[in-house]
Write a protein that holds these residues in place. Structure first.
Motif, PDB file in Angstrom:
ATOM      1  N   ASP A   8      26.422  71.083  -8.021  1.00  0.00           N
ATOM      2  CA  ASP A   8      25.863  70.066  -7.127  1.00  0.00           C
ATOM      3  C   ASP A   8      26.483  68.694  -7.334  1.00  0.00           C
ATOM      4  O   ASP A   8      26.222  67.771  -6.571  1.00  0.00           O
ATOM      5  N   CYS A   9      27.267  68.553  -8.393  1.00  0.00           N
ATOM      6  CA  CYS A   9      27.801  67.240  -8.741  1.00  0.00           C
ATOM      7  C   CYS A   9      28.813  66.783  -7.701  1.00  0.00           C
ATOM      8  O   CYS A   9      29.683  67.534  -7.283  1.00  0.00           O
ATOM      9  N   ILE A  10      28.668  65.535  -7.258  1.00  0.00           N
ATOM     10  CA  ILE A  10      29.580  65.001  -6.243  1.00  0.00           C
ATOM     11  C   ILE A  10      30.592  64.028  -6.848  1.00  0.00           C
ATOM     12  O   ILE A  10      31.327  63.363  -6.136  1.00  0.00           O
ATOM     13  N   CYS A  11      30.601  63.912  -8.189  1.00  0.00           N
ATOM     14  CA  CYS A  11      31.499  62.953  -8.834  1.00  0.00           C
ATOM     15  C   CYS A  11      32.891  63.564  -8.971  1.00  0.00           C
ATOM     16  O   CYS A  11      33.032  64.773  -9.141  1.00  0.00           O
ATOM     17  N   THR A  12      33.915  62.722  -8.929  1.00  0.00           N
ATOM     18  CA  THR A  12      35.259  63.196  -9.215  1.00  0.00           C
ATOM     19  C   THR A  12      35.355  63.456 -10.710  1.00  0.00           C
ATOM     20  O   THR A  12      34.609  62.856 -11.493  1.00  0.00           O
ATOM     21  N   PRO A  53      24.460  63.145 -17.275  1.00  0.00           N
ATOM     22  CA  PRO A  53      25.758  63.760 -17.598  1.00  0.00           C
ATOM     23  C   PRO A  53      26.910  63.160 -16.791  1.00  0.00           C
ATOM     24  O   PRO A  53      28.063  63.283 -17.179  1.00  0.00           O
ATOM     25  N   CYS A  54      26.623  62.520 -15.658  1.00  0.00           N
ATOM     26  CA  CYS A  54      27.666  61.932 -14.815  1.00  0.00           C
ATOM     27  C   CYS A  54      26.994  60.885 -13.930  1.00  0.00           C
ATOM     28  O   CYS A  54      25.775  60.807 -13.902  1.00  0.00           O
ATOM     29  N   PRO A  55      27.777  60.083 -13.190  1.00  0.00           N
ATOM     30  CA  PRO A  55      27.143  59.034 -12.370  1.00  0.00           C
ATOM     31  C   PRO A  55      26.108  59.572 -11.381  1.00  0.00           C
ATOM     32  O   PRO A  55      25.082  58.938 -11.167  1.00  0.00           O
ATOM     33  N   CYS A  56      26.342  60.719 -10.762  1.00  0.00           N
ATOM     34  CA  CYS A  56      25.370  61.232  -9.788  1.00  0.00           C
ATOM     35  C   CYS A  56      24.239  61.977 -10.483  1.00  0.00           C
ATOM     36  O   CYS A  56      23.202  62.242  -9.896  1.00  0.00           O
ATOM     37  N   GLY A  57      24.452  62.336 -11.739  1.00  0.00           N
ATOM     38  CA  GLY A  57      23.384  62.923 -12.540  1.00  0.00           C
ATOM     39  C   GLY A  57      23.226  64.427 -12.415  1.00  0.00           C
ATOM     40  O   GLY A  57      22.336  65.006 -13.020  1.00  0.00           O
ATOM     41  N   ARG A  58      24.096  65.087 -11.624  1.00  0.00           N
ATOM     42  CA  ARG A  58      23.841  66.512 -11.369  1.00  0.00           C
ATOM     43  C   ARG A  58      24.816  67.466 -12.065  1.00  0.00           C
ATOM     44  O   ARG A  58      24.825  68.661 -11.785  1.00  0.00           O
ATOM     45  N   ALA A  59      25.665  66.927 -12.948  1.00  0.00           N
ATOM     46  CA  ALA A  59      26.674  67.775 -13.589  1.00  0.00           C
ATOM     47  C   ALA A  59      26.090  68.551 -14.761  1.00  0.00           C
ATOM     48  O   ALA A  59      26.462  68.339 -15.916  1.00  0.00           O
ATOM     49  N   VAL A  60      25.150  69.442 -14.472  1.00  0.00           N
ATOM     50  CA  VAL A  60      24.603  70.302 -15.524  1.00  0.00           C
ATOM     51  C   VAL A  60      24.905  71.743 -15.189  1.00  0.00           C
ATOM     52  O   VAL A  60      25.191  72.077 -14.033  1.00  0.00           O
TER      53      VAL A  60
HETATM   54 ZN   LIG Z   1      27.991  63.914 -10.772  1.00  0.00          ZN
END
Ligand SMILES: [Zn+2]
Length: 514
Positions: free
Chosen positions: A368-372, A356-363
């Motif tokens: 937990d997602c660390i992406c901007t 879902p995002c570069p760090c993979g945690r945007a669910v």
């Molecule tokens: Zn992320």
């Protein structure tokens, strides 16, 4: 002056063209000139052919030899012309009779010791020989089973140049065609990954259902989910839901793998839908085909009639993703070369997977997602546009919860699902029997609407969304195609209102942001 002519086959894409190999021997200073091959392969072929003749106990004519491969306009590359070149020279000096040569094609690379080495592309070459009216082919023994897939063609599988000479002189005790023609049906060449079973996939009802719909209707699929949620596990199980390839499709797929040199010796026929999963660092040539010299088919062609899986799809080079639009639209890849176009069939089910995002945690809430937010948006935008526009099904794959794992119901096996897929495909085939299409995903939207109009109450919601601008024409067409597949799976003659609504829910509207 002595003249003799042998025949062989050159390949452009997966199309074979018969090539005349004419040897001309004249008095004068000893020389060996090859005409009609590109420089590099020309020097190598000359050395191999001369050494092979000498090391097979023959004497090399100490005269002025010119061998011409024609037509000159045809791009010829590779080492499979060696045998025809050697035999044309031997026929010109009457070591072998020239009379039988016009009726056969000779294929194979010669080792310096006179042994015949396997070459790629024997199936399409043998098919071209048969189409041109030739009665027989002489091929390396390792390629004989492949050539025998062509009906009504005598196939001589040979191991050495010496054996070829004996064959042409009629001095062989055994019939090489009959001796090796086995009565056993060919075994699948197994060019994909070993097939895995859906019974291993716990939970994931929606994703399993999307796989089944993709299998039945030929629809492309997008899997969105966190790393480790099981996207690859699901994609690898799609080929196992598809029926065996029918004879014509099996030969098409085998021809591509023959040209690519990916067939296992002795197991010549690809009977199962292939699976290709190129890494996201793969080059354009590796994915769509090409390369220097003779262009090679890429993963998209090797996946013909099967599954092309792009894991971490946003990480692929933009140019590679864009290049997949052509085969998704037309079912083939056309590589433009200086000598003309090489065509490779490439009708595959595309399965793309993405985090879902570069760090993979945007669910879920994405805590937990660390992406901007910008990085998040950009990531999936790399996929947006024309490629996603050609994807019919979209599913979010979620990590299993403890409740999923605690549930004790046994998942269905691939065989159970494959049986439903086969029935749905048979239903679609009956409907499409007098058309050029086999699967719902192949049918152009305009034709679908014109030939099989839906009853007004079923069509109305889709028409309203279209009129209101909630969905594009392309989007509506894709929903319609999926609706037909849902109807086929349910055993209905026409999609119901629920089928149309479920189809609309299974496909992407515009971008991919959840
Ligand atoms: Zn992320």
């Amino acid at each position: 002056v002595a003249l003799a002519c042998a025949r062989t086959v050159a390949l452009v894409g997966v199309q074979g063209h018969v090539v005349e190999v004419q040897a001309d021997i004249a008095s004068g200073l000893p020389a060996f000139t090859l005409v009609g091959l590109p420089d590099t392969s020309l020097y190598e072929a000359r050395d191999r052919v001369r050494a092979a003749v000498v090391n097979s106990g023959g004497s090399w004519p100490n005269r002025r030899i010119t061998v011409n491969l024609s037509p000159a306009s045809l791009r010829k590359s590779g080492s499979s012309f060696d045998l025809a070149i050697a035999v044309s020279v031997l026929a010109a000096v009457e070591v072998v009779p020239a009379a039988a040569l016009p009726a056969m094609a000779l294929l194979g690379e010669l080792g310096l010791d006179g042994r015949l080495r396997a070459v790629s592309g024997v199936l399409p070459a043998a098919a071209a020989a048969a189409r041109a009216g030739l009665a027989a082919v002489v091929v390396p023994a390792a390629n004989a089973a492949e050539a025998r897939l062509v009906p009504e063609l005598r196939v001589h599988g040979v191991r050495t140049l010496r054996q070829v000479v004996a064959l042409l002189r009629g001095e062989l005790a055994e019939d090489l065609d009959e001796a090796e023609r086995s009565a056993e049906p060919p075994v699948d060449a197994g060019v994909g990954v070993p097939e895995k079973d859906l019974v291993d996939v716990v939970g994931q009802h929606q994703a399993r259902w999307a796989l089944e719909v993709s299998a039945a209707g030929g629809h492309s699929l997008f899997l969105l989910g966190t790393p480790g949620a099981g996207k690859t596990m699901l994609a690898e199980r799609l080929p196992g839901l598809l029926p065996d390839l029918e004879r014509d499709a099996a030969l098409e797929v085998t021809a591509i793998h023959s040209v690519a040199g990916t067939l296992a010796p002795g197991r010549p026929l690809v009977t199962r839908p292939p699976f290709q999963g190129p890494h996201h660092t793969a080059t354009m040539a590796a994915v769509v085909g090409g390369g220097s010299g003779l262009p090679r088919p890429g993963a998209a062609s090797l996946a013909h009639r099967g599954v092309l899986f792009l894991d971490e799809a946003p990480e692929f080079a933009r140019g590679v993703l864009d290049a997949l639009r052509q085969p998704l639209e037309s079912g083939e890849i056309v590589l433009m070369r200086s000598a003309g176009a090489a065509r490779y069939p490439a009708r595959f089910r595309l399965v793309m997977a993405a985090n879902p995002c570069p760090c993979g945690r945007a669910v879920g809430k994405g805590l937990d997602c660390i992406c901007t937010p910008l990085a998040q948006r950009r990531y999936l935008q790399r996929l947006s546009g024309p490629l996603l526009d050609r994807i019919d099904l979209r599913v979010t794959v979620r990590e299993l919860t403890r409740a999923d794992l605690a549930r004790r119901e046994a998942p269905e096996t691939s065989a159970t699902v494959a049986a439903r897929v086969a029935e749905a495909q048979a239903r679609a085939r009956r409907r499409l029997s007098d058309t050029p299409w086999q699967l719902n995903a192949d049918v152009p939207g305009r034709e679908l609407r014109r030939r099989w109009p839906l009853p007004a109450p079923v069509a109305r919601p889709l028409e309203q969304r279209l009129a209101g601008g909630a969905v594009t024409m392309r989007g509506a067409d894709r929903a319609l195609r999926v609706a037909w597949t849902l109807a086929d799976l349910a055993g209905r003659d026409v999609p119901s209102l629920a089928d149309v609504q479920a189809a609309a829910a299974l496909r992407i509207e515009g971008g991919v942001a959840a």
